[in-house]
Motif scaffolding. Structure first.
Motif, PDB file in Angstrom:
ATOM      1  N   ASP A   1       6.573  -0.223   3.496  1.00 37.21           N
ATOM      2  CA  ASP A   1       7.099  -0.508   3.564  1.00 37.21           C
ATOM      3  C   ASP A   1       8.760  -0.105   3.351  1.00 37.21           C
ATOM      4  OD1 ASP A   1       5.808  -2.552   4.750  1.00 37.21           O
ATOM      5  OD2 ASP A   1       5.864  -3.752   3.046  1.00 37.21           O
ATOM      6  N   PHE A   2       9.084   0.415   2.741  1.00 39.88           N
ATOM      7  CA  PHE A   2      10.150   0.979   1.661  1.00 39.88           C
ATOM      8  C   PHE A   2      10.140   2.424   1.585  1.00 39.88           C
ATOM      9  CE2 PHE A   2       9.668  -3.205  -0.156  1.00 39.88           C
ATOM     10  CZ  PHE A   2      10.930  -4.493   1.142  1.00 39.88           C
ATOM     11  N   SER A   3       9.072   2.756   1.279  1.00 40.58           N
ATOM     12  CA  SER A   3       8.881   4.427   1.217  1.00 40.58           C
ATOM     13  C   SER A   3       7.590   4.706   1.033  1.00 40.58           C
ATOM     14  CB  SER A   3       9.134   4.952  -0.231  1.00 40.58           C
ATOM     15  OG  SER A   3       8.211   3.653  -1.299  1.00 40.58           O
ATOM     16  N   ASN A   4       7.169   6.093   1.657  1.00 43.44           N
ATOM     17  CA  ASN A   4       6.204   7.012   1.827  1.00 43.44           C
ATOM     18  C   ASN A   4       5.787   6.710   0.516  1.00 43.44           C
ATOM     19  OD1 ASN A   4       6.374   7.278   4.175  1.00 43.44           O
ATOM     20  ND2 ASN A   4       6.959   9.562   3.910  1.00 43.44           N
TER      21      ASN A   4
ATOM     22  N   SER B   1      -6.737   0.823  -8.777  1.00 44.79           N
ATOM     23  CA  SER B   1      -6.768   1.466  -7.189  1.00 44.79           C
ATOM     24  C   SER B   1      -4.960   1.699  -7.763  1.00 44.79           C
ATOM     25  CB  SER B   1      -6.469   0.480  -6.326  1.00 44.79           C
ATOM     26  OG  SER B   1      -7.762   1.079  -5.732  1.00 44.79           O
ATOM     27  N   LEU B   2      -4.090   2.675  -7.202  1.00 40.55           N
ATOM     28  CA  LEU B   2      -2.897   2.970  -8.063  1.00 40.55           C
ATOM     29  C   LEU B   2      -2.126   3.203  -6.471  1.00 40.55           C
ATOM     30  CD1 LEU B   2      -3.346   4.724 -10.844  1.00 40.55           C
ATOM     31  CD2 LEU B   2      -2.645   3.341 -11.138  1.00 40.55           C
ATOM     32  N   THR B   3      -0.732   2.762  -6.544  1.00 43.55           N
ATOM     33  CA  THR B   3      -0.257   3.491  -5.674  1.00 43.55           C
ATOM     34  C   THR B   3       1.644   3.936  -5.803  1.00 43.55           C
ATOM     35  OG1 THR B   3      -0.732   1.765  -4.351  1.00 43.55           O
ATOM     36  CG2 THR B   3       1.218   2.646  -3.375  1.00 43.55           C
ATOM     37  N   TYR B   4       1.825   5.762  -5.764  1.00 41.34           N
ATOM     38  CA  TYR B   4       3.291   5.540  -6.460  1.00 41.34           C
ATOM     39  C   TYR B   4       3.417   6.396  -5.390  1.00 41.34           C
ATOM     40  CZ  TYR B   4       1.089   5.381 -11.207  1.00 41.34           C
ATOM     41  OH  TYR B   4       0.805   5.012 -12.299  1.00 41.34           O
ATOM     42  N   TYR B   5       4.584   7.109  -4.809  1.00 41.35           N
ATOM     43  CA  TYR B   5       6.184   7.303  -4.576  1.00 41.35           C
ATOM     44  C   TYR B   5       5.575   8.502  -3.962  1.00 41.35           C
ATOM     45  CZ  TYR B   5      10.689   9.110  -3.042  1.00 41.35           C
ATOM     46  OH  TYR B   5      11.452   9.626  -1.708  1.00 41.35           O
TER      47      TYR B   5
END
Length: 268
Positions: free
Chosen positions: A161-164, A216-220
């Protein structure tokens, strides 16, 4: 004339540590003038092999630099040679006094010293290179182990929503918990030979990853996205951090914000 003599000497440089010269004797070289020195050098080196001439020249330069009142007071090596160059023809002033009594055998002894020193230096360099190679192989083996024990799967680039974001699952198959990892990733696209992005990431995992646990991880992600459905990511593990955030491997990297030192736990 002095320049010719200097050129004659400077053209002779030692190429190897082998010592088999037949030219050593107690005959004095004539340093009463540059002209007589040049004649002495030509007579002594006339029947020498090319390697012997190089050894002779290197040794004679060393003796000249050690005996000259000015260059003998300067740090050996390049500083001495620079001082010799700055003196120019004045370097030879009074040579008949400060080089008096130097024989062909003296030059041979000096040549042997230089050859031995070079051989010792080569041995030290070879040992250091072998140790460096050993360390590199050990590091490669540990990184390969981390690649096998810490599994990055389902890795992909997503548009948030705000970044890849770089999203993935991480599974810890080590026998101890890890607080974070460092890995390189390459973003590729089907049909293209050249990657569309290469980068690395070093990050902490909130709560860590326990043995046999998957998170499960999400990073910029700040690179290009590529075409939807055609982009994929490959990873290579560089390092991991134990429960107290110490790196497992010494990759010569300074990790800001992490404690100094290395973990006593290894990937096995």
């Amino acid at each position: 004339m002095k320049f010719v003599a200097l050129t004659l000497i400077a053209s002779l440089t030692l190429v190897g540590p082998a010592i088999a010269w037949p030219w050593g004797n107690d005959n004095e070289l004539d340093f009463s003038s540059v002209e007589t020195m040049q004649k002495s050098l030509e007579e002594v080196t006339e029947s020498m092999s090319p390697d012997d001439k190089k050894a002779f020249g290197q040794a004679l330069i060393a003796i000249l630099l050690e005996n000259n009142p000015v260059t003998s007071a300067v740090e050996p090596g390049l500083p001495q040679l620079m001082a010799m160059g700055q003196l120019g023809d004045k370097f030879y002033n009074g040579m008949g006094v400060w080089m008096s009594g130097v024989t062909v055998d003296d030059v041979k002894v000096k040549a042997a010293e230089i050859a031995t020193r070079k051989a010792d230096q080569a041995g030290v360099a070879a040992k250091a290179e072998a140790e460096e190679q050993k360390d590199a192989e050990a590091l490669f083996a540990q990184q390969k182990c981390l690649d096998e024990r810490i599994v990055i799967s389902n890795i992909r680039v997503e548009e948030g929503d705000f970044s890849n974001n770089l999203a993935f699952d991480i599974t810890n198959n080590l026998p101890f918990a890890i607080s974070g990892v460092q890995f390189e990733y390459v973003v590729k696209q089907e049909g293209r030979s050249v990657p569309i992005n290469k980068d690395g990431s070093s990050f902490s995992v909130s709560g860590g990853v326990e043995p046999k646990e998957t998170k499960s991880l999400t990073y910029y992600y700040h690179g290009p996205m590529g075409d939807a459905g055609k982009t994929f990511v490959e990873t290579k593990m560089i390092n991991a951090f134990d429960a107290v955030e110490l790196p497992l491997l010494d990759t010569k990297t300074r990790y800001i914000g992490r404690p100094e030192g290395f973990s006593d736990q290894k990937c096995e």
